[in-house]
Design an enzyme around this catalytic site. Sequence first.
Site, mmCIF file in Angstrom:
data_model
loop_
_atom_site.group_PDB
_atom_site.id
_atom_site.type_symbol
_atom_site.label_atom_id
_atom_site.label_comp_id
_atom_site.label_asym_id
_atom_site.label_seq_id
_atom_site.Cartn_x
_atom_site.Cartn_y
_atom_site.Cartn_z
ATOM 1 N N GLY A 211 -18.171 4.518 -2.611
ATOM 2 C CA GLY A 211 -17.395 3.918 -1.646
ATOM 3 C C GLY A 211 -16.103 4.459 -1.336
ATOM 4 O O GLY A 211 -15.803 5.436 -2.148
ATOM 5 N N ASN A 212 -15.282 3.807 -0.761
ATOM 6 C CA ASN A 212 -13.755 4.322 -0.516
ATOM 7 C C ASN A 212 -12.820 2.991 -0.346
ATOM 8 O O ASN A 212 -13.274 1.769 -0.347
ATOM 9 C CB ASN A 212 -13.784 5.345 0.593
ATOM 10 C CG ASN A 212 -13.973 4.541 2.160
ATOM 11 O OD1 ASN A 212 -13.362 3.584 2.245
ATOM 12 N ND2 ASN A 212 -15.122 5.156 2.503
ATOM 13 N N ARG A 213 -11.558 3.257 -0.395
ATOM 14 C CA ARG A 213 -10.814 2.113 -0.194
ATOM 15 C C ARG A 213 -10.303 1.294 0.858
ATOM 16 O O ARG A 213 -9.700 0.645 0.865
ATOM 17 C CB ARG A 213 -9.159 2.795 -0.937
ATOM 18 C CG ARG A 213 -9.445 3.019 -2.491
ATOM 19 C CD ARG A 213 -8.103 3.498 -2.830
ATOM 20 N NE ARG A 213 -8.176 4.252 -3.966
ATOM 21 C CZ ARG A 213 -8.370 3.753 -5.319
ATOM 22 N NH1 ARG A 213 -8.257 2.367 -5.204
ATOM 23 N NH2 ARG A 213 -8.375 4.139 -6.443
ATOM 24 N N SER A 214 -11.101 1.802 1.810
ATOM 25 C CA SER A 214 -10.831 1.089 3.304
ATOM 26 C C SER A 214 -11.170 -0.354 3.307
ATOM 27 O O SER A 214 -12.172 -0.917 2.559
ATOM 28 C CB SER A 214 -11.723 1.826 4.268
ATOM 29 O OG SER A 214 -11.615 1.276 5.553
#
Length: 422
Positions: A211-214
């Site tokens: 995933g990512n931090r968005s």
Amino acid sequence: MTAFAGKRIVLGVSGGIAAYKAVEVCRRLMDGGAHVIPVLTRGATRFVGRTTFDALASEPVRMSLFDEDDPIPHTTLGQTADCVLVAPATARVIGAYAAGISSDLLTATLIATRAPVVICPAMHTEMWEHPAVIDNIAKLAERGVHIVGPESGRLAGGDEGAGRLCSPADIAAAVGRVLDSGGLRADMAGLSVVVTAGGTREPIDPVRYIGNRSSGKQGYAFAEEAADRGADVTIVTTVDRPGPASATVVKVDTAEEMAAATVKAAKQADVVIMAAAVADFRPIDPVGVKLKKRDGVPAIELETTPDILATLGAAKPHGQTLVGFAAETCDVAGNAAAKLRGKGADYIVANDVTAENAGFAYDTNEVLVLASDGRVHPVGLRSKRQVAQAVLDLVVGDRHSQAQSATQVADGTSRADNQENQ
Ligand code: C5P
């Protein structure tokens, strides 16, 4: 001159912790030249004192339906107001207003007025997401009540989530637009807008993902701003959070799912805003059972995901505006310019995600908007909602000028045709 100058604004304040922010709203309206009449519920006075509003507003605080000087204060207030603003609006006030129940001066005034009404909800996420509140908000929105916010962020008691009152600056700006146009600026009415929001999750096994931090906050701010300006909004999101009351929400998880939903929705869209942080890589072969530690460190082979923005750019219908984003950590302008050329977008909204108070998870952002004709618009540090407003101002303004020059070309052609035929 501001939109507020000389306008009578009833400022309704109900009993939530965010009532303290209404003091700042009051000050901003007063600074803009409004005549502010504060109407507090009993609950509001548990959070903020009457004296504060008495001192700041144009008239003393009103609370009672039974006033010695005015036998019918709610009708007087309702009839003479240019706008009734409720900030914060609790679930109770929203419910009473939606049901037409007037149990105090504020709810009676809401029902007695024909002036535009702006409701700024603020409550805990559990309450904001309760089906009763969702229905009540939808009902009010359908009746033409302007719903501003709430935002997502820190709530009372240290919780995080949807339900936070919009900033006083955003509330004052929304009231300004209502007064300016006799309704919130409806400059996106009739436009179909697709917004993507959040970070995609690419499964490794049934429990793990890349995933990512968005946080999705910027995407939701775009959806809220576009909906408030009258657009028909579809939000394709990975975040478990309701969109604006009038929006269609399509919940997705992976880049593949986001691609399918976005490509489908974009076919009919006038404006597509790709604010989501879509994974560039995903595991080729997610396993069907949880990987076990005892089996050793797994080798996870990756492949590229479909590039949704580039796909949309390549197949862009005539007249559609495509806005891409660039989350960069260095050479923001250079990388964004390359992206603009490579992806077939009309604009790239670029931000340096390493900058202070900007980018992932913050409530503020600072961006550079690059247009395909070479214009560069810096948008300084401000709330994500205000960033959305600035970008949509640009998009709407450019669409308007393009439509005008298309009409002039068409006029010129038909005049030439006519001359030839004479
Ligand atoms: O090339 P990059 O991924 O940095 O470009 C960012 C922009 O492209 C964002 O608007 C993002 O939503 C979009 N994007 C996409 N599909 C991908 C990766 C990014 O649409 N697979």
